[in-house]
Motif scaffolding. Structure first.
Motif, PDB file in Angstrom:
ATOM      1  N   ARG A   1       2.568  -8.216  26.785  1.00  0.00           N
ATOM      2  CA  ARG A   1       1.612  -8.185  27.888  1.00  0.00           C
ATOM      3  C   ARG A   1       1.776  -9.452  28.713  1.00  0.00           C
ATOM      4  O   ARG A   1       1.859 -10.557  28.170  1.00  0.00           O
ATOM      5  CB  ARG A   1       0.185  -8.053  27.370  1.00  0.00           C
ATOM      6  CG  ARG A   1      -0.842  -7.889  28.487  1.00  0.00           C
ATOM      7  CD  ARG A   1      -2.193  -7.437  27.976  1.00  0.00           C
ATOM      8  NE  ARG A   1      -3.168  -7.313  29.064  1.00  0.00           N
ATOM      9  CZ  ARG A   1      -3.279  -6.256  29.861  1.00  0.00           C
ATOM     10  NH1 ARG A   1      -2.476  -5.218  29.680  1.00  0.00           N
ATOM     11  NH2 ARG A   1      -4.184  -6.210  30.812  1.00  0.00           N
ATOM     12  N   THR A   2       1.799  -9.278  30.033  1.00  0.00           N
ATOM     13  CA  THR A   2       2.023 -10.399  30.938  1.00  0.00           C
ATOM     14  C   THR A   2       0.714 -10.845  31.583  1.00  0.00           C
ATOM     15  O   THR A   2      -0.249 -10.080  31.675  1.00  0.00           O
ATOM     16  CB  THR A   2       3.035 -10.026  32.038  1.00  0.00           C
ATOM     17  OG1 THR A   2       2.514  -8.935  32.808  1.00  0.00           O
ATOM     18  CG2 THR A   2       4.364  -9.608  31.420  1.00  0.00           C
ATOM     19  N   THR A   3       0.694 -12.096  32.051  1.00  0.00           N
ATOM     20  CA  THR A   3      -0.522 -12.636  32.663  1.00  0.00           C
ATOM     21  C   THR A   3      -0.772 -12.077  34.056  1.00  0.00           C
ATOM     22  O   THR A   3      -1.909 -12.069  34.526  1.00  0.00           O
ATOM     23  CB  THR A   3      -0.427 -14.165  32.747  1.00  0.00           C
ATOM     24  OG1 THR A   3       0.799 -14.518  33.429  1.00  0.00           O
ATOM     25  CG2 THR A   3      -0.437 -14.784  31.365  1.00  0.00           C
TER      26      THR A   3
ATOM     27  N   LEU B   1      13.542 -13.914  29.022  1.00  0.00           N
ATOM     28  CA  LEU B   1      12.443 -14.638  28.400  1.00  0.00           C
ATOM     29  C   LEU B   1      12.862 -16.096  28.228  1.00  0.00           C
ATOM     30  O   LEU B   1      13.987 -16.376  27.801  1.00  0.00           O
ATOM     31  CB  LEU B   1      12.091 -14.025  27.040  1.00  0.00           C
ATOM     32  CG  LEU B   1      11.584 -12.577  27.091  1.00  0.00           C
ATOM     33  CD1 LEU B   1      11.483 -12.013  25.673  1.00  0.00           C
ATOM     34  CD2 LEU B   1      10.239 -12.499  27.795  1.00  0.00           C
ATOM     35  N   VAL B   2      11.947 -17.008  28.554  1.00  0.00           N
ATOM     36  CA  VAL B   2      12.261 -18.436  28.569  1.00  0.00           C
ATOM     37  C   VAL B   2      11.249 -19.184  27.718  1.00  0.00           C
ATOM     38  O   VAL B   2      10.038 -18.924  27.793  1.00  0.00           O
ATOM     39  CB  VAL B   2      12.244 -18.987  30.014  1.00  0.00           C
ATOM     40  CG1 VAL B   2      12.527 -20.491  30.028  1.00  0.00           C
ATOM     41  CG2 VAL B   2      13.245 -18.244  30.884  1.00  0.00           C
ATOM     42  N   ASP B   3      11.757 -20.091  26.891  1.00  0.00           N
ATOM     43  CA  ASP B   3      10.888 -20.977  26.122  1.00  0.00           C
ATOM     44  C   ASP B   3      10.289 -22.008  27.081  1.00  0.00           C
ATOM     45  O   ASP B   3      11.009 -22.794  27.695  1.00  0.00           O
ATOM     46  CB  ASP B   3      11.699 -21.679  25.025  1.00  0.00           C
ATOM     47  CG  ASP B   3      10.833 -22.518  24.094  1.00  0.00           C
ATOM     48  OD1 ASP B   3       9.904 -23.190  24.582  1.00  0.00           O
ATOM     49  OD2 ASP B   3      11.089 -22.503  22.873  1.00  0.00           O
ATOM     50  N   GLU B   4       8.969 -22.002  27.209  1.00  0.00           N
ATOM     51  CA  GLU B   4       8.314 -22.872  28.187  1.00  0.00           C
ATOM     52  C   GLU B   4       8.468 -24.343  27.836  1.00  0.00           C
ATOM     53  O   GLU B   4       8.470 -25.207  28.717  1.00  0.00           O
ATOM     54  CB  GLU B   4       6.832 -22.513  28.291  1.00  0.00           C
ATOM     55  CG  GLU B   4       6.576 -21.151  28.911  1.00  0.00           C
ATOM     56  CD  GLU B   4       5.101 -20.856  29.064  1.00  0.00           C
ATOM     57  OE1 GLU B   4       4.615 -20.844  30.205  1.00  0.00           O
ATOM     58  OE2 GLU B   4       4.433 -20.651  28.031  1.00  0.00           O
ATOM     59  N   ALA B   5       8.595 -24.659  26.566  1.00  0.00           N
ATOM     60  CA  ALA B   5       8.685 -26.058  26.155  1.00  0.00           C
ATOM     61  C   ALA B   5      10.040 -26.666  26.477  1.00  0.00           C
ATOM     62  O   ALA B   5      10.138 -27.828  26.882  1.00  0.00           O
ATOM     63  CB  ALA B   5       8.396 -26.183  24.658  1.00  0.00           C
ATOM     64  N   THR B   6      11.099 -25.890  26.309  1.00  0.00           N
ATOM     65  CA  THR B   6      12.454 -26.422  26.480  1.00  0.00           C
ATOM     66  C   THR B   6      13.142 -25.934  27.743  1.00  0.00           C
ATOM     67  O   THR B   6      14.145 -26.504  28.161  1.00  0.00           O
ATOM     68  CB  THR B   6      13.328 -26.040  25.269  1.00  0.00           C
ATOM     69  OG1 THR B   6      13.441 -24.596  25.202  1.00  0.00           O
ATOM     70  CG2 THR B   6      12.707 -26.542  23.974  1.00  0.00           C
ATOM     71  N   GLY B   7      12.641 -24.830  28.336  1.00  0.00           N
ATOM     72  CA  GLY B   7      13.299 -24.248  29.503  1.00  0.00           C
ATOM     73  C   GLY B   7      14.538 -23.453  29.163  1.00  0.00           C
ATOM     74  O   GLY B   7      15.298 -23.054  30.053  1.00  0.00           O
TER      75      GLY B   7
ATOM     76  N   ARG C   1      10.115 -12.981  40.401  1.00  0.00           N
ATOM     77  CA  ARG C   1       8.730 -13.244  39.993  1.00  0.00           C
ATOM     78  C   ARG C   1       8.712 -13.856  38.589  1.00  0.00           C
ATOM     79  O   ARG C   1       9.439 -13.412  37.704  1.00  0.00           O
ATOM     80  CB  ARG C   1       7.932 -11.946  40.016  1.00  0.00           C
ATOM     81  CG  ARG C   1       6.414 -12.124  40.037  1.00  0.00           C
ATOM     82  CD  ARG C   1       5.741 -10.767  40.219  1.00  0.00           C
ATOM     83  NE  ARG C   1       4.305 -10.881  40.395  1.00  0.00           N
ATOM     84  CZ  ARG C   1       3.702 -11.105  41.546  1.00  0.00           C
ATOM     85  NH1 ARG C   1       4.433 -11.239  42.640  1.00  0.00           N
ATOM     86  NH2 ARG C   1       2.394 -11.185  41.635  1.00  0.00           N
ATOM     87  N   THR C   2       7.850 -14.837  38.382  1.00  0.00           N
ATOM     88  CA  THR C   2       7.703 -15.492  37.087  1.00  0.00           C
ATOM     89  C   THR C   2       6.263 -15.370  36.611  1.00  0.00           C
ATOM     90  O   THR C   2       5.328 -15.532  37.402  1.00  0.00           O
ATOM     91  CB  THR C   2       8.093 -16.975  37.171  1.00  0.00           C
ATOM     92  OG1 THR C   2       9.441 -17.083  37.647  1.00  0.00           O
ATOM     93  CG2 THR C   2       8.007 -17.641  35.812  1.00  0.00           C
ATOM     94  N   ALA C   3       6.099 -15.079  35.328  1.00  0.00           N
ATOM     95  CA  ALA C   3       4.766 -14.977  34.729  1.00  0.00           C
ATOM     96  C   ALA C   3       4.860 -15.454  33.289  1.00  0.00           C
ATOM     97  O   ALA C   3       5.930 -15.839  32.810  1.00  0.00           O
ATOM     98  CB  ALA C   3       4.248 -13.539  34.799  1.00  0.00           C
ATOM     99  N   ARG C   4       3.731 -15.432  32.607  1.00  0.00           N
ATOM    100  CA  ARG C   4       3.716 -15.734  31.171  1.00  0.00           C
ATOM    101  C   ARG C   4       3.500 -14.432  30.423  1.00  0.00           C
ATOM    102  O   ARG C   4       2.863 -13.501  30.922  1.00  0.00           O
ATOM    103  CB  ARG C   4       2.616 -16.729  30.842  1.00  0.00           C
ATOM    104  CG  ARG C   4       2.763 -18.062  31.561  1.00  0.00           C
ATOM    105  CD  ARG C   4       1.690 -19.032  31.125  1.00  0.00           C
ATOM    106  NE  ARG C   4       1.905 -19.468  29.749  1.00  0.00           N
ATOM    107  CZ  ARG C   4       0.965 -20.051  29.003  1.00  0.00           C
ATOM    108  NH1 ARG C   4      -0.249 -20.223  29.478  1.00  0.00           N
ATOM    109  NH2 ARG C   4       1.242 -20.440  27.772  1.00  0.00           N
ATOM    110  N   ALA C   5       4.056 -14.359  29.223  1.00  0.00           N
ATOM    111  CA  ALA C   5       3.960 -13.128  28.440  1.00  0.00           C
ATOM    112  C   ALA C   5       3.661 -13.458  26.986  1.00  0.00           C
ATOM    113  O   ALA C   5       4.067 -14.514  26.482  1.00  0.00           O
ATOM    114  CB  ALA C   5       5.263 -12.330  28.540  1.00  0.00           C
TER     115      ALA C   5
ATOM    116  N   LEU D   1       5.721 -16.726  25.788  1.00  0.00           N
ATOM    117  CA  LEU D   1       6.946 -17.114  26.482  1.00  0.00           C
ATOM    118  C   LEU D   1       6.757 -16.949  27.981  1.00  0.00           C
ATOM    119  O   LEU D   1       5.831 -16.273  28.438  1.00  0.00           O
ATOM    120  CB  LEU D   1       8.124 -16.239  26.025  1.00  0.00           C
ATOM    121  CG  LEU D   1       8.491 -16.279  24.549  1.00  0.00           C
ATOM    122  CD1 LEU D   1       9.289 -15.045  24.167  1.00  0.00           C
ATOM    123  CD2 LEU D   1       9.277 -17.542  24.232  1.00  0.00           C
ATOM    124  N   ALA D   2       7.646 -17.554  28.756  1.00  0.00           N
ATOM    125  CA  ALA D   2       7.698 -17.286  30.191  1.00  0.00           C
ATOM    126  C   ALA D   2       8.632 -16.105  30.418  1.00  0.00           C
ATOM    127  O   ALA D   2       9.640 -15.955  29.723  1.00  0.00           O
ATOM    128  CB  ALA D   2       8.201 -18.511  30.944  1.00  0.00           C
TER     129      ALA D   2
END
Length: 414
Positions: free
Chosen positions: A377-379, A398-404, A339-343, A332-333
């Motif tokens: 764990r985050t990127t 937490l955000v679904d990267e596919a749908t936002g 700050r934004t990352a992937r997790a 997820l994002a």
């Protein structure tokens, strides 16, 4: 005047929207045409009274079903204080909306129907307010007029809730008997309950002390935007805009920019129309530094001797907000302050039963509206604090990267 944000909570039909309508009406915060429209709608429905809930329940589906679905925000002020009200849904299906409305509240207003006493949803919302670290909670025992203003009914509900609250983290609790429909103990003290010696609800809201709830020790300034005006008058101007999340900033203070670790000193602080001598939560300001250091969105300005430790491993309580369950290995994002990352979800430790506070350690996923402890764990490193210490730097979504779509909200454990 200072500002108080408070959110309503409780079960369906406990009178949350009616109470807010009564507060707005008695505080003279409603325009005449609004009141006339509500009275006309009430009469058209055949009511012999004015349905004050219509002042906040504005969606067509809400008026058709007689329940609150989305969070409705209302603003009003008295000579003592400004208020932002979040009228949150009571239905279990919309628990996620309740979490959204209560996440920024200074005070949680839990309503119970005097005829029914504490319900499962009343307890659930009290637990959520505790998890969200809402520092002040008021239990309003509503519809006292329907139980003939009986003191024994009120005392029983007060004992039940006080006993339940001892299991939670509730630093300040007040219990007030009211009738939202009739106005008893809402803005003025009621003559129908001479046995109650406390203050009215409005008096308590005006005087509850919230200034000390802010973290004024740990300086945290997440940078939202770099200000570089395209003007000849300000061609040398470089400022870093954001909202103060903790501590106090003053010109001349030694600071460090994270995650780079570059030191500097505050040259000045600007608000939207003037330079200020200090900034504190929740002020939105632009900070100027003496040195030309590399600062961008997502960085954080802190004190050198009191800075958060960057980490990629997050341990948090998560409220899941979508139909597709949260499972280990899910990607997820994550948005934390600016700050934004992937997790990636490492593990689901347990699911919390918000009615009994039992920790179900056998579960491996979280469903819609469920709350549980999760590790991830985050990127890239995040600059976090425990949620109990700072509600801004200790929270994330937490955000679904596919749908936002926002699918979860988290509170970081210490």
């Amino acid at each position: 005047m200072d500002l108080l944000r408070f959110a309503t909570a409780g079960s369906v039909d406990d009178g949350k929207s009616t109470l807010i309508g009564r507060l707005l009406l008695d505080a003279k915060a409603i325009f005449e045409d609004q009141l006339e429209a509500v009275e006309a709608t009430s009469h058209a429905k055949g009511y012999d009274y004015t349905d004050l809930a219509l002042l906040t329940d504005g969606l067509r589906s809400e008026r058709e079903q007689g329940i609150t679905i989305d969070v409705a925000y209302r603003y009003f002020a008295t000579p003592k204080r400004k208020f932002i009200i979040a009228d949150t849904p009571g239905h279990v299906q919309y628990t996620r909306n309740m979490v959204t409305g209560a996440s920024t509240a200074n005070l949680g207003l839990v309503l119970v129907d005097a005829r029914n006493g504490l319900t499962e949803q009343s307890r659930r919302h009290a637990v959520i307010l505790s998890l969200l670290r809402v520092p002040h909670i008021v239990l309003a025992v509503n519809k006292m007029d329907l139980v003939d203003y009986d003191q024994e009914v009120f005392d029983r509900i007060e004992r039940d809730f006080t006993s339940f609250a001892t299991k939670l983290s509730v630093p300040d609790l007040e219990v007030i008997p009211i009738s939202a429909l009739q106005g008893d103990n809402v803005v003025t003290r009621s003559t129908n309950m001479p046995w109650y010696e406390g203050s009215s609800l409005m008096h308590h809201l005006e005087h509850v002390h919230v200034a000390s709830d802010r973290d004024l020790i740990d300086t945290r300034f997440p940078v939202q935007y770099v200000v570089r005006p395209k003007s000849d008058d300000f061609h040398d101007y470089r400022g870093y805009a954001g909202r103060v999340a903790g501590g106090v900033l003053k010109p001349g203070d030694d600071v460090v920019v994270l995650p780079s670790g570059m030191p500097s000193r505050i040259a000045g602080i600007d608000s939207f129309d003037q330079e200020v001598t200090e900034a504190f939560p929740p002020m939105s300001v632009t900070v100027r530094l003496e040195d030309d250091v590399d600062v961008s969105r997502g960085d954080m300005i802190c004190r050198p001797s009191n800075a958060p430790t960057p980490t990629q491993d997050i341990d948090a309580m998560v409220c899941w907000m979508t139909n597709e369950p949260l499972r280990p290995r899910q990607k997820l994002a994550i948005k934390h302050t600016t700050r934004t990352a992937r997790a990636m979800i490492s593990d689901v430790k347990y699911r919390l039963d918000v009615n009994t506070l039992h920790r179900d350690q056998d579960t491996r996923e979280l469903g819609l509206n469920e709350i549980g402890r999760v590790t991830m764990r985050t990127t890239s490193p995040l600059l976090v604090d425990p949620y109990a210490k700072n509600r801004t730097t200790g929270s994330f979504i937490l955000v679904d990267e596919a749908t936002g779509v926002t699918v979860g909200a988290g509170m970081i454990n210490g």
